[in-house]
Structures are given as C-alpha cells and as structure tokens.
Enzyme design. Structure first.
Site, PDB file in Angstrom:
ATOM      1  N   ARG A 108       5.481 -22.141   1.626  1.00 18.10           N
ATOM      2  CA  ARG A 108       5.102 -23.489   1.185  1.00 18.10           C
ATOM      3  C   ARG A 108       5.053 -24.454   2.365  1.00 18.10           C
ATOM      4  O   ARG A 108       4.304 -25.437   2.330  1.00 18.10           O
ATOM      5  CB  ARG A 108       6.123 -24.024   0.173  1.00 18.10           C
ATOM      6  CG  ARG A 108       6.108 -23.325  -1.168  1.00 18.10           C
ATOM      7  CD  ARG A 108       7.053 -24.023  -2.099  1.00 18.10           C
ATOM      8  NE  ARG A 108       6.838 -25.454  -2.041  1.00 18.10           N
ATOM      9  CZ  ARG A 108       7.766 -26.377  -2.271  1.00 18.10           C
ATOM     10  NH1 ARG A 108       8.985 -26.026  -2.583  1.00 18.10           N
ATOM     11  NH2 ARG A 108       7.490 -27.660  -2.196  1.00 18.10           N
ATOM     12  N   ASP A 130      15.230 -33.272   6.213  1.00 20.69           N
ATOM     13  CA  ASP A 130      14.481 -32.019   6.262  1.00 20.69           C
ATOM     14  C   ASP A 130      14.861 -31.142   7.458  1.00 20.69           C
ATOM     15  O   ASP A 130      14.349 -30.024   7.595  1.00 20.69           O
ATOM     16  CB  ASP A 130      12.961 -32.296   6.284  1.00 20.69           C
ATOM     17  CG  ASP A 130      12.465 -32.826   4.942  1.00 20.69           C
ATOM     18  OD1 ASP A 130      13.212 -32.743   3.957  1.00 20.69           O
ATOM     19  OD2 ASP A 130      11.325 -33.323   4.899  1.00 20.69           O
ATOM     20  N   CYS A 164      14.605 -30.430  -9.243  1.00 24.58           N
ATOM     21  CA  CYS A 164      14.295 -29.609  -8.078  1.00 24.58           C
ATOM     22  C   CYS A 164      15.608 -29.173  -7.457  1.00 24.58           C
ATOM     23  O   CYS A 164      16.633 -29.807  -7.656  1.00 24.58           O
ATOM     24  CB  CYS A 164      13.474 -30.444  -7.102  1.00 24.58           C
ATOM     25  SG  CYS A 164      13.279 -29.719  -5.499  1.00 24.58           S
ATOM     26  N   LYS A 224       2.726 -30.942   6.879  1.00 24.56           N
ATOM     27  CA  LYS A 224       2.584 -30.764   5.419  1.00 24.56           C
ATOM     28  C   LYS A 224       2.741 -32.096   4.685  1.00 24.56           C
ATOM     29  O   LYS A 224       1.941 -32.429   3.809  1.00 24.56           O
ATOM     30  CB  LYS A 224       3.655 -29.789   4.919  1.00 24.56           C
ATOM     31  CG  LYS A 224       3.795 -29.755   3.402  1.00 24.56           C
ATOM     32  CD  LYS A 224       4.877 -28.815   2.939  1.00 24.56           C
ATOM     33  CE  LYS A 224       6.266 -29.383   2.898  1.00 24.56           C
ATOM     34  NZ  LYS A 224       6.620 -30.190   1.728  1.00 24.56           N
ATOM     35  N   ASN A 225       3.764 -32.856   5.056  1.00 27.62           N
ATOM     36  CA  ASN A 225       4.071 -34.056   4.276  1.00 27.62           C
ATOM     37  C   ASN A 225       3.159 -35.240   4.577  1.00 27.62           C
ATOM     38  O   ASN A 225       3.289 -36.302   3.960  1.00 27.62           O
ATOM     39  CB  ASN A 225       5.546 -34.438   4.439  1.00 27.62           C
ATOM     40  CG  ASN A 225       6.450 -33.465   3.705  1.00 27.62           C
ATOM     41  OD1 ASN A 225       5.972 -32.657   2.913  1.00 27.62           O
ATOM     42  ND2 ASN A 225       7.746 -33.536   3.975  1.00 27.62           N
ATOM     43  N   ARG A 253      16.127 -36.085  -8.064  1.00 26.89           N
ATOM     44  CA  ARG A 253      14.820 -36.604  -7.640  1.00 26.89           C
ATOM     45  C   ARG A 253      14.039 -37.311  -8.750  1.00 26.89           C
ATOM     46  O   ARG A 253      12.982 -36.829  -9.194  1.00 26.89           O
ATOM     47  CB  ARG A 253      13.986 -35.493  -6.997  1.00 26.89           C
ATOM     48  CG  ARG A 253      14.719 -34.848  -5.847  1.00 26.89           C
ATOM     49  CD  ARG A 253      13.873 -33.830  -5.145  1.00 26.89           C
ATOM     50  NE  ARG A 253      12.888 -34.412  -4.243  1.00 26.89           N
ATOM     51  CZ  ARG A 253      11.981 -33.705  -3.598  1.00 26.89           C
ATOM     52  NH1 ARG A 253      11.910 -32.422  -3.774  1.00 26.89           N
ATOM     53  NH2 ARG A 253      11.133 -34.299  -2.785  1.00 26.89           N
TER      54      ARG A 253
END
Ligand code: EPZ
Length: 429
Positions: free
Chosen positions: A408, A316, A126, A22-23, A131
């Site tokens: 997501r 993560d 968030c 995803k990233n 952030r």
C-alpha cells in the site's frame, strides 16, 4: 498471500531512488474531481492505494489514463496519470470501496464543491486508532453544507453551492485541512482555515490547486486563506518526493550501517527526523541529488522523541525509529501523540528479542546488542516496514507475513533494498 524473507546482517551500500509521496498523490488525484478539464500528475508512485483510488474515482465516472513508458524512462520515475472528470456520473462513494482506504472519504469535498451533493460511506475504524471524521464534517458544515448520517453514509447537500467561512480546527488535522482546502476552492467568497496542518503534502496540493486556478495563500502555515473561484482548470503537476519513504530508508541505513544515497529526497521535508538520526549517530549529508546517509564504526545512541504535527517528528516514522532504537546502546523513550493506538509493532518487535515496555503513550526501549530473526506480521504499513528494518540486522531468517500493507505504501521495497546489498526477497503465494 505474498511474504518477504530477509536474512539479516548485511550493511546497506548504494543508491535508493525515492518515489513520489503517497500522501500527496492521493489528495492530488482526488482534486482532479474539482475540474472538468484534465489534470496530469507526474511521479505518481505505483502503489496499491493509488490503484484502489483509481477504482474509486472510476466509480464516479472519472477517466484515468496511465501513460506508458518512454525510451530512457526508469521504473522508479513513477507513473504519469491523466485524470479527467469531465462527467461525474455518480456522487456516491460506496462502503465496499471506501472501507478499503480511509483517504477515499475525502472525495466528499470536491463532489460537494462541484456537484453540490455527495453520499460517502463513513470510513470506519483502523488499526492505528479510532480516527473519527467529526472535524471534516464540522468544516463542511461551516462552508454551508447540510450533512446527515444515514445507514453508515454521510449524505451531504449544498443546493446553492458552498459559501466561504472561517474554519477553526480544535486539533491539527491533515484530513480536515485537505477537505476544507479542496471544498473552499469553489465556494463563494473567502474562507480562512485556522490551526491548519502544515504538512508538505498540504503545500503540494495547494500548489497544484493554484495552478488549476484556485486562489490559496498561506499553505504551509497554520492560517490558510482561500478566495473562492467559479471554476478550476486542468494543469500538470509533479508529486513531491515521499518524506516517509526517505526517512524509512534513512533509518534502515542507520540500523545496518553502510552508506546510501537517497536520490531525489528533499531534506527540508523531514528535518526533524534527520536531526534525530544525527543524534542517534548517523551521518546525514544533504547534496544536489538528495541526501546521503551513513553510519560507520559508531554504535546507535539512544534518543527521546515525541511525535508531533509537521515540522515535528512524524507519527509515520515512529515505528521505524522504534525498530532502530531496539539495538541502541541504552534506553530510549518514544511518545506517540497523534494516534492513540499506534503501537501494534511493539509485540512483533518483541519476537526479535527487542525489549520494549509500554506505559500509556510512551514506549521505553532498552537497547539490546543482538536481534534474532523471527516470523512476524503487522497490521499497518509503517508498522510492517519497521519489522523489515529489524529483520535487516537480525541474526538469521525473518519472514514478514501479510505484506499487502507494505504494498500500500512502499514501491518496490525489496528491489530497492536488495540493490543495496540486503538479502531480501518476495515469496509469492
Ligand atoms: C494523514 O492521516 C496521513 N494519511 C497519515 O498517514 C498520517 O499518519 C496522519 O495524516 C498524521 O500525519 C494520509 O495523508 C492519507 P489526521 P489523517 O486527520 O489525515 C484526529 C500513513 O501511514 N482527528 O491528521 O487521517 C485523528 O484521530 C498514514 O501513510 C479527529 O479527531 O490524519 C488523529 O488523532 C496513516 N477528528 C489526529 O486527529 C477528525 O475529524 C490527526 O489525524 C479527523 C482527525
């Protein structure tokens, strides 16, 4: 709203195909704005964040075609996107779209580089911390852009185009590095990024940009040099495998016991996490098809870990490791150094009977022999998946609510786990 129901207690055995990252997929799609030719991306995961970014890019006038399946294709092979930004008709990224996904703020870089202007909503806070975007703004100002903030929007202009510069990041930032890298590809002259993030997703984006005609060297090291070019071209690029998904399933197998092949995974993308898993008692075997992970007969040993930028232990995977340590045979310590508030899962893990004590940035986890299923929900996607991991060993039923966070970032999570023997299902509505 969909929920996930899990009945814990089954070991995981079988094969889990690892999806595209995803990233990496998100910044790669954004990089499509840098050229008027078509960028073809293979192995793009089917995720809610990818669909959301398609809407955001569509708003700028980008055409995105998702190629249909071919005979012999498997769903897990990911999708192929044809991204064509031949005509950018709008350089504004509105609040309604940007507020849903933080990474969409990064469109500011290619818009400014190619169109010399952009108006992008500030992404806002968030659940995992404040952030800010101050370092991204600093980088663009160094490259000669004039930025003002008005009505919640960053308004950026570079009438004569961006100019190469030396950019020193006071802190390692993935977002800052992506933005500086993309913007500098079309700047006049040379840009040097110091204290750049070394994450594999930065390297993947730099590789793709180089195939598009950019002149980038040093990606993957703390110093990246970019010689600006006048124009970029289209190319075809395959998104690298998701190291966070890989680490998540590796933790799940370490948690339940069993033996699983993580197909398509690349061990060098998450060596620090694999080292921690070995310390915890798992057996990790890299092979031609990815990584095989197992834990048979031995208990989970406690570990002490601090998150850090790559190649350190990734933030993560912090929540997932914490879930694993809840059933370790002793006390573990996990320190979060990247995001100041990334402990939302602690309260939810406590619902399973986990014993976790928070002191500033450090969590102490006293392992317990047994977790019990519970209704839970989480506020970010990695926290949500840590609850799934706990649910896989908890006695009885666990109901994970608010799973749109999972959608997501994890492709077909319940299918991948149930194929390996977990009792897990999605309940719609
Ligand atoms: C990326 O976020 C990832 N997101 C995150 O993954 C990941 O947790 C993070 O990098 C760290 O690895 C994507 O790639 C889409 P940063 P990013 O800029 O780029 C501070 C997930 O679960 N900072 O490296 O936003 C910031 O507050 C997500 O997939 C500033 O102070 O992270 C943080 O403390 C969550 N000023 C630290 O730097 C700035 O201008 C690192 O942030 C920018 C960042």
């Amino acid at each position: 709203m969909d929920r996930i129901r899990i009945v814990g207690g089954s070991k995981l055995n079988g094969t889990i195909p690892i999806s595209g990252a995803k990233n990496a997929a998100l910044p790669l799609m954004i990089a499509g704005l840098l050229t008027d030719e078509t960028l073809i991306l293979d192995n793009v995961p089917r995720l809610a964040d990818v669909a959301q970014l398609q809407r955001i890019l569509g708003n700028h006038g980008v055409d995105i075609m998702s190629a249909g399946k071919r005979p012999g294709d498997h769903e897990y092979q990911g999708q192929t996107l044809h991204i064509s930004a031949a005509n950018i008709i709008d350089t504004t990224a509105p609040y309604e779209l940007v507020s849903k996904m933080r990474a969409s703020f990064w469109v500011i870089a290619p818009l400014l580089a190619r169109m010399h202007e952009a108006k992008v909503s500030l992404p806002g806070g968030c659940a995992i911390g404040t952030r800010p975007v101050d370092l991204l703004i600093m980088a663009l100002e160094k490259l000669g852009a004039e930025l003002t903030i008005d009505g919640g929007y960053v308004i950026a202009k570079a009438p004569g185009g961006l100019k190469g510069a030396e950019i020193d990041f006071a802190k390692v930032t993935v977002s800052g590095t992506h933005v500086a890298l993309m913007a500098a590809t079309l700047a006049k002259g040379t840009t040097v990024i110091n204290n750049a993030a070394c994450e594999p997703e930065i390297v993947d984006v730099a590789d793709c940009l180089n195939k598009m005609g950019a002149r980038i060297s040093g990606a993957g090291t703390p110093t990246i040099t970019i010689e600006g070019v006048a124009k970029l071209n289209g190319t075809r690029h395959t998104v690298l495998p998701d190291r966070i998904e890989t680490g998540t399933y590796a933790m799940a197998v370490a948690m339940t016991g069993g033996d699983v092949q993580l197909s398509g995974a690349r061990p060098e993308l998450l060596q620090s996490a694999l080292d921690v898993l070995v310390e915890a008692g798992a057996t990790v075997t890299p092979n031609n098809d990815g990584i095989r992970i197992s834990r048979n007969g031995v208990g989970i040993k406690p570990v002490n870990v601090s998150t850090a930028p790559f190649p350190g232990f990734p933030t993560d995977l912090q929540a997932q490791l914490m879930a694993l340590m809840t059933t370790a045979t002793g006390s573990s310590h996990i320190t979060e150094t990247i995001f100041e508030n990334r402990f939302m899962h602690v309260q939810e893990l406590a619902r399973f009977g986990a014993r976790i004590h928070l002191d500033g940035e450090t969590a102490t986890i006293d392992g317990t022999a047994k977790l019990r299923g519970a209704p839970v929900m989480a506020t970010d996607l990695r926290a949500s998946v840590s609850l799934v991991i706990a649910g896989l060993v908890a006695e009885g039923e666990t109901m994970v609510n608010r799973i749109y966070h999972l959608d997501r970032g994890f492709e077909r999570l319940e299918e991948k786990l149930s194929a390996c023997g977990a009792t897990i299902e999605r309940i719609s509505g």
